[in-house]
Design a protein around this motif. Structure first.
Motif, PDB file in Angstrom:
ATOM      1  N   ILE A   1     -24.120   7.689  -1.853  1.00  0.00           N
ATOM      2  CA  ILE A   1     -23.004   7.244  -2.689  1.00  0.00           C
ATOM      3  C   ILE A   1     -21.873   8.265  -2.645  1.00  0.00           C
ATOM      4  N   GLY A   2     -20.663   7.783  -2.408  1.00  0.00           N
ATOM      5  CA  GLY A   2     -19.494   8.649  -2.392  1.00  0.00           C
ATOM      6  C   GLY A   2     -18.317   8.009  -3.102  1.00  0.00           C
ATOM      7  N   ILE A   3     -17.431   8.849  -3.653  1.00  0.00           N
ATOM      8  CA  ILE A   3     -16.204   8.409  -4.305  1.00  0.00           C
ATOM      9  C   ILE A   3     -15.038   8.710  -3.372  1.00  0.00           C
ATOM     10  N   THR A   4     -14.114   7.763  -3.212  1.00  0.00           N
ATOM     11  CA  THR A   4     -13.001   7.959  -2.288  1.00  0.00           C
ATOM     12  C   THR A   4     -11.660   7.863  -3.002  1.00  0.00           C
ATOM     13  N   LEU A   5     -10.698   8.628  -2.491  1.00  0.00           N
ATOM     14  CA  LEU A   5      -9.309   8.570  -2.931  1.00  0.00           C
ATOM     15  C   LEU A   5      -8.444   8.551  -1.684  1.00  0.00           C
ATOM     16  N   SER A   6      -7.574   7.544  -1.550  1.00  0.00           N
ATOM     17  CA  SER A   6      -6.839   7.397  -0.290  1.00  0.00           C
ATOM     18  C   SER A   6      -5.378   7.019  -0.527  1.00  0.00           C
ATOM     19  N   PRO A   7      -4.452   7.991  -0.411  1.00  0.00           N
ATOM     20  CA  PRO A   7      -3.027   7.667  -0.366  1.00  0.00           C
ATOM     21  C   PRO A   7      -2.661   7.123   1.015  1.00  0.00           C
ATOM     22  N   GLU A   8      -1.753   6.154   1.052  1.00  0.00           N
ATOM     23  CA  GLU A   8      -1.480   5.445   2.313  1.00  0.00           C
ATOM     24  C   GLU A   8      -0.043   4.933   2.334  1.00  0.00           C
ATOM     25  N   GLY A   9       0.528   4.885   3.518  1.00  0.00           N
ATOM     26  CA  GLY A   9       1.848   4.296   3.707  1.00  0.00           C
ATOM     27  C   GLY A   9       1.798   3.221   4.788  1.00  0.00           C
ATOM     28  N   THR A  10       2.593   2.166   4.618  1.00  0.00           N
ATOM     29  CA  THR A  10       2.619   1.046   5.566  1.00  0.00           C
ATOM     30  C   THR A  10       4.059   0.671   5.870  1.00  0.00           C
ATOM     31  N   ILE A  11       4.358   0.441   7.139  1.00  0.00           N
ATOM     32  CA  ILE A  11       5.633  -0.145   7.523  1.00  0.00           C
ATOM     33  C   ILE A  11       5.341  -1.441   8.266  1.00  0.00           C
ATOM     34  N   PHE A  12       5.955  -2.511   7.816  1.00  0.00           N
ATOM     35  CA  PHE A  12       5.783  -3.815   8.447  1.00  0.00           C
ATOM     36  C   PHE A  12       6.903  -4.036   9.460  1.00  0.00           C
ATOM     37  N   TYR A  13       6.587  -4.796  10.509  1.00  0.00           N
ATOM     38  CA  TYR A  13       7.530  -4.977  11.616  1.00  0.00           C
ATOM     39  C   TYR A  13       8.470  -6.142  11.327  1.00  0.00           C
ATOM     40  N   GLY A  14       9.287  -5.992  10.335  1.00  0.00           N
ATOM     41  CA  GLY A  14      10.237  -7.049  10.041  1.00  0.00           C
ATOM     42  C   GLY A  14      10.614  -7.068   8.578  1.00  0.00           C
ATOM     43  N   GLU A  15      11.543  -7.928   8.235  1.00  0.00           N
ATOM     44  CA  GLU A  15      12.019  -8.071   6.873  1.00  0.00           C
ATOM     45  C   GLU A  15      11.206  -9.137   6.144  1.00  0.00           C
ATOM     46  N   TYR A  16      11.007  -8.930   4.845  1.00  0.00           N
ATOM     47  CA  TYR A  16      10.236  -9.883   4.059  1.00  0.00           C
ATOM     48  C   TYR A  16      11.004 -11.190   3.876  1.00  0.00           C
ATOM     49  N   TYR A  17      12.324 -11.080   3.725  1.00  0.00           N
ATOM     50  CA  TYR A  17      13.228 -12.229   3.679  1.00  0.00           C
ATOM     51  C   TYR A  17      14.249 -12.072   4.789  1.00  0.00           C
ATOM     52  N   GLU A  18      14.702 -13.190   5.360  1.00  0.00           N
ATOM     53  CA  GLU A  18      15.626 -13.141   6.489  1.00  0.00           C
ATOM     54  C   GLU A  18      16.925 -12.410   6.158  1.00  0.00           C
ATOM     55  N   LYS A  19      17.371 -12.485   4.904  1.00  0.00           N
ATOM     56  CA  LYS A  19      18.641 -11.876   4.524  1.00  0.00           C
ATOM     57  C   LYS A  19      18.519 -10.384   4.223  1.00  0.00           C
ATOM     58  N   ASN A  20      17.310  -9.854   4.227  1.00  0.00           N
ATOM     59  CA  ASN A  20      17.149  -8.423   3.985  1.00  0.00           C
ATOM     60  C   ASN A  20      17.711  -7.599   5.128  1.00  0.00           C
ATOM     61  N   LYS A  21      18.049  -6.346   4.819  1.00  0.00           N
ATOM     62  CA  LYS A  21      18.615  -5.455   5.827  1.00  0.00           C
ATOM     63  C   LYS A  21      17.596  -4.465   6.361  1.00  0.00           C
ATOM     64  N   TRP A  22      16.486  -4.252   5.636  1.00  0.00           N
ATOM     65  CA  TRP A  22      15.541  -3.203   6.006  1.00  0.00           C
ATOM     66  C   TRP A  22      14.142  -3.780   6.180  1.00  0.00           C
ATOM     67  N   HIS A  23      13.363  -3.091   7.016  1.00  0.00           N
ATOM     68  CA  HIS A  23      11.966  -3.478   7.185  1.00  0.00           C
ATOM     69  C   HIS A  23      11.203  -3.255   5.883  1.00  0.00           C
ATOM     70  N   TYR A  24      10.225  -4.094   5.668  1.00  0.00           N
ATOM     71  CA  TYR A  24       9.392  -4.069   4.462  1.00  0.00           C
ATOM     72  C   TYR A  24       8.455  -2.864   4.528  1.00  0.00           C
ATOM     73  N   VAL A  25       8.408  -2.057   3.462  1.00  0.00           N
ATOM     74  CA  VAL A  25       7.636  -0.815   3.421  1.00  0.00           C
ATOM     75  C   VAL A  25       6.800  -0.797   2.137  1.00  0.00           C
ATOM     76  N   ARG A  26       5.624  -0.161   2.221  1.00  0.00           N
ATOM     77  CA  ARG A  26       4.732  -0.088   1.059  1.00  0.00           C
ATOM     78  C   ARG A  26       4.052   1.279   1.004  1.00  0.00           C
ATOM     79  N   SER A  27       3.924   1.829  -0.192  1.00  0.00           N
ATOM     80  CA  SER A  27       3.080   3.008  -0.405  1.00  0.00           C
ATOM     81  C   SER A  27       1.964   2.635  -1.374  1.00  0.00           C
ATOM     82  N   SER A  28       0.788   3.226  -1.167  1.00  0.00           N
ATOM     83  CA  SER A  28      -0.389   2.843  -1.947  1.00  0.00           C
ATOM     84  C   SER A  28      -1.222   4.068  -2.279  1.00  0.00           C
ATOM     85  N   VAL A  29      -1.940   3.982  -3.400  1.00  0.00           N
ATOM     86  CA  VAL A  29      -2.963   4.957  -3.742  1.00  0.00           C
ATOM     87  C   VAL A  29      -4.190   4.175  -4.192  1.00  0.00           C
ATOM     88  N   ASN A  30      -5.340   4.413  -3.519  1.00  0.00           N
ATOM     89  CA  ASN A  30      -6.542   3.618  -3.777  1.00  0.00           C
ATOM     90  C   ASN A  30      -7.709   4.510  -4.197  1.00  0.00           C
TER      91      ASN A  30
END
Length: 227
Positions: A191-220
């Protein structure tokens, strides 16, 4: 057209990377006593550039979060491959600048989008302290499928309305790359406990009118069982 070519090149590059990882994994498996683990994790997400151009500044409607399961195959002491399935909530609010606001006018609308992620990862163990505390660096792909959404709007008087006012269509499938660190504290051999900070960049915009690629940061935060 140019953006589409770049998108396809990035996708092909990621497929080649993971094909290479799979081949290495298969070759290593024959020379190691493989272990496996399964895990449960949940965490907080912060999403950037959801409506960056469409509605101006984005406001989180409710805390964005994820919850999911993963399975890992340990091919040796420093390398493992991992597959992850998650539910991911993405939310935002649109505020309306209504002149001479009346109690029955809508003040803001909230949008919550339900997603399922399928994520393959490669984990590299950087160090271990007496097999108690481990640190992994990981990278992988993220494939996110939208499975539905719901809206609520609120008037200046505080009334809740279920009518949908945000009609702009977001993408149903997003593909990206994720990378981060995974800290694991082993309570015992299994049994182990995990902590994982993470960053994600998606290859495109979430909406067509957006100017920047969709990005996410996470802590799990999670629990792993190794067998």
């Amino acid at each position: 057209m140019y953006k589409s070519l770049i998108y396809n090149k990035i996708i092909n590059m990621n497929h080649k990377i993971f094909l290479t990882i799979a081949l290495i994994a298969l070759s290593l498996a024959g020379f190691s006593q493989s272990k496996a683990s399964i895990g449960f994790k949940t965490g907080y997400d912060h999403n950037y550039f959801i409506h960056d151009h469409l509605f101006g500044d984005n406001y989180s409607a409710i805390p964005d979060f994820n919850v999911g399961l993963d399975a890992s195959l340990h091919l040796n002491d420093w390398f493992r491959v991992r597959a992850e399935v998650k539910y991911v909530n993405v939310s935002s609010s649109r505020y309306y600048d209504t002149p001479n606001s009346l109690p029955e006018n809508i003040k803001y609308s909230t949008l919550a989008i339900n997603n399922i992620n399928v994520n393959p990862y490669a984990d590299f163990r950087l160090f271990s302290i007496k097999d108690k505390l481990e640190l992994y660096y990981f990278f992988g792909m993220k494939v996110e499928f939208s499975v539905g959404d719901y809206q609520r709007s609120y008037t200046y008087a505080g009334e809740t309305i279920k009518t949908s006012y945000i009609n702009d269509k977001h993408k149903d499938v997003m593909v990206g790359s994720g990378t981060g660190l995974l800290f694991k504290y082993n309570i015992n051999e299994h049994i182990g406990i995990t902590l994982s900070p993470e960053g994600t960049i998606f290859y495109g915009e979430y909406y067509e009118k957006n100017k920047w690629h969709y990005v996410r940061s996470s802590v799990n935060l999670g629990v792993e069982w190794t067998f």
